[in-house]
Scaffold this motif. Structure first.
Motif, short mmCIF file in Angstrom:
data_model
loop_
_atom_site.label_atom_id
_atom_site.label_comp_id
_atom_site.label_asym_id
_atom_site.label_seq_id
_atom_site.Cartn_x
_atom_site.Cartn_y
_atom_site.Cartn_z
N MET A 1 0.96 -1.20 0.02
CA MET A 1 0.17 -0.06 0.04
C MET A 1 0.93 1.48 -0.06
SD MET A 1 -3.19 0.09 -0.39
CE MET A 1 -4.79 -0.07 0.27
N ASP A 2 1.94 1.31 0.64
CA ASP A 2 2.86 2.30 0.59
C ASP A 2 3.50 2.62 -0.66
OD1 ASP A 2 2.30 3.15 3.37
OD2 ASP A 2 4.03 1.55 4.17
N LEU A 3 3.96 1.77 -1.31
CA LEU A 3 4.48 1.90 -2.39
C LEU A 3 3.50 2.52 -3.61
CD1 LEU A 3 6.72 1.41 -4.60
CD2 LEU A 3 6.04 -0.98 -5.04
N ARG A 4 2.32 1.95 -3.54
CA ARG A 4 1.18 2.66 -4.42
C ARG A 4 1.18 3.83 -4.16
NH1 ARG A 4 -4.96 1.74 -4.78
NH2 ARG A 4 -5.38 2.19 -6.86
N GLY A 5 0.99 4.47 -2.79
CA GLY A 5 0.75 5.61 -2.39
C GLY A 5 1.88 6.72 -2.96
N GLY A 6 3.02 6.08 -2.62
CA GLY A 6 4.24 6.96 -3.23
C GLY A 6 4.37 7.19 -4.64
N LEU A 7 3.83 5.88 -5.48
CA LEU A 7 3.56 6.15 -7.09
C LEU A 7 2.64 7.23 -7.34
CD1 LEU A 7 4.10 2.31 -7.85
CD2 LEU A 7 5.91 4.36 -8.42
N VAL A 8 1.44 7.12 -6.57
CA VAL A 8 0.46 8.18 -6.86
C VAL A 8 0.91 9.48 -6.67
CG1 VAL A 8 -2.02 8.88 -6.30
CG2 VAL A 8 -1.51 6.52 -6.74
N LEU A 9 1.54 9.73 -5.53
CA LEU A 9 1.95 10.89 -5.15
C LEU A 9 3.12 11.44 -6.08
CD1 LEU A 9 2.44 13.33 -3.40
CD2 LEU A 9 3.89 11.98 -1.79
N GLY A 10 3.78 10.47 -6.39
CA GLY A 10 5.13 10.84 -7.48
C GLY A 10 4.46 11.15 -8.82
N ALA A 11 3.21 10.52 -9.18
CA ALA A 11 2.88 10.92 -10.50
C ALA A 11 2.12 12.21 -10.64
CB ALA A 11 1.73 9.88 -10.87
N ARG A 12 1.57 12.58 -9.41
CA ARG A 12 0.93 13.71 -9.23
C ARG A 12 1.63 14.99 -9.21
NH1 ARG A 12 -4.28 12.63 -4.91
NH2 ARG A 12 -5.34 11.14 -6.39
N ALA A 13 2.84 14.99 -8.42
CA ALA A 13 3.88 15.77 -8.29
C ALA A 13 4.70 16.04 -9.89
CB ALA A 13 4.89 15.52 -7.42
N ALA A 14 4.80 14.86 -10.41
CA ALA A 14 5.25 15.12 -12.01
C ALA A 14 4.23 15.85 -12.92
CB ALA A 14 5.66 13.64 -12.37
N GLY A 15 2.76 15.50 -12.89
CA GLY A 15 1.93 16.01 -13.47
C GLY A 15 1.84 17.80 -13.30
N ALA A 16 2.11 17.99 -11.85
CA ALA A 16 1.93 19.40 -11.67
C ALA A 16 3.33 20.12 -12.14
CB ALA A 16 1.91 19.61 -9.94
N MET A 17 4.43 19.40 -11.99
CA MET A 17 5.66 20.30 -12.51
C MET A 17 5.55 20.47 -13.96
SD MET A 17 7.56 20.91 -9.85
CE MET A 17 9.02 21.30 -11.11
N SER A 18 4.87 19.48 -14.80
CA SER A 18 4.90 19.62 -16.22
C SER A 18 4.02 20.60 -16.61
CB SER A 18 4.31 18.25 -16.96
OG SER A 18 3.06 18.02 -16.45
N ARG A 19 2.95 20.98 -15.82
CA ARG A 19 2.12 22.13 -15.93
C ARG A 19 2.69 23.47 -15.51
NH1 ARG A 19 -1.87 18.51 -13.90
NH2 ARG A 19 -1.48 19.14 -11.58
N ILE A 20 3.41 23.38 -14.54
CA ILE A 20 4.30 24.64 -14.23
C ILE A 20 5.26 24.87 -15.35
CG2 ILE A 20 5.92 25.63 -12.73
CD1 ILE A 20 4.34 23.95 -10.66
N LEU A 21 5.85 23.94 -15.85
CA LEU A 21 6.93 23.94 -16.92
C LEU A 21 6.32 24.55 -18.35
CD1 LEU A 21 9.61 23.70 -17.84
CD2 LEU A 21 9.19 21.32 -18.36
N ASP A 22 5.21 23.82 -18.46
CA ASP A 22 4.19 24.40 -19.59
C ASP A 22 3.80 25.81 -19.67
OD1 ASP A 22 2.77 23.84 -22.09
OD2 ASP A 22 1.20 23.76 -20.97
N ASP A 23 3.55 26.36 -18.43
CA ASP A 23 3.07 27.65 -18.30
C ASP A 23 4.38 28.45 -18.50
OD1 ASP A 23 0.99 29.38 -17.78
OD2 ASP A 23 1.62 29.76 -15.94
N ARG A 24 5.64 28.11 -17.92
CA ARG A 24 6.68 29.04 -17.76
C ARG A 24 7.19 28.95 -19.43
NH1 ARG A 24 9.52 32.26 -14.88
NH2 ARG A 24 8.83 30.93 -13.08
N VAL A 25 7.13 28.03 -20.08
CA VAL A 25 7.44 28.15 -21.43
C VAL A 25 6.55 29.07 -22.46
CG1 VAL A 25 7.46 26.70 -23.68
CG2 VAL A 25 8.67 25.64 -21.46
N GLY A 26 5.16 28.80 -21.81
CA GLY A 26 4.07 29.63 -22.50
C GLY A 26 4.15 31.07 -22.35
#
Length: 113
Positions: A1-26
């Motif tokens: 369960m901890d591994l799955r939660g860590g993966l979900v958290l990592g995926a959400r953080a990566a998605g947020a970072m990609s949106r920030i990067l996209d906005d910075r490029v924009g």
């Protein structure tokens, strides 16, 4: 369960970072939304926002001729909001008002009194 939660958290953080990067490029390309008062305080920016982000089926507002920043700021829990003053072209406002009055059927309205 901890591994799955860590993966979900990592995926959400990566998605947020990609949106920030996209906005910075924009922002560097001039296609991002304005984020400061100075970036917003231009008639062409406000007109584009009103045109491109108006609710479907809404009546379009008259073109903005000038934008002013009176220096009024409102503190919020996570940001600072600011007041902008907009000047519309009076001729366009009057033309739309006359067109709206011409569409009214005063005979039917008076008959209902």
């Amino acid at each position: 369960m901890d591994l799955r939660g860590g993966l979900v958290l990592g995926a959400r953080a990566a998605g947020a970072m990609s949106r920030i990067l996209d906005d910075r490029v924009g922002e560097s390309l001039g296609s991002a939304l304005p984020r400061t008062a100075v970036q917003l305080a231009r008639p062409e920016v406000v007109n584009a926002l009103l045109r491109d982000h108006a609710p479907n089926g809404s009546v379009s507002l008259p073109p903005i001729r000038a934008v002013h920043l009176p220096g009024v700021e409102f503190e919020s829990s996570n940001c600072t909001n600011f007041l902008i003053e907009l000047e519309a072209t009076l001729r366009t406002v009057l033309r739309r008002s006359v067109a709206a009055i011409e569409r009214l059927d005063f005979g039917s309205w008076l008959a209902g009194l």
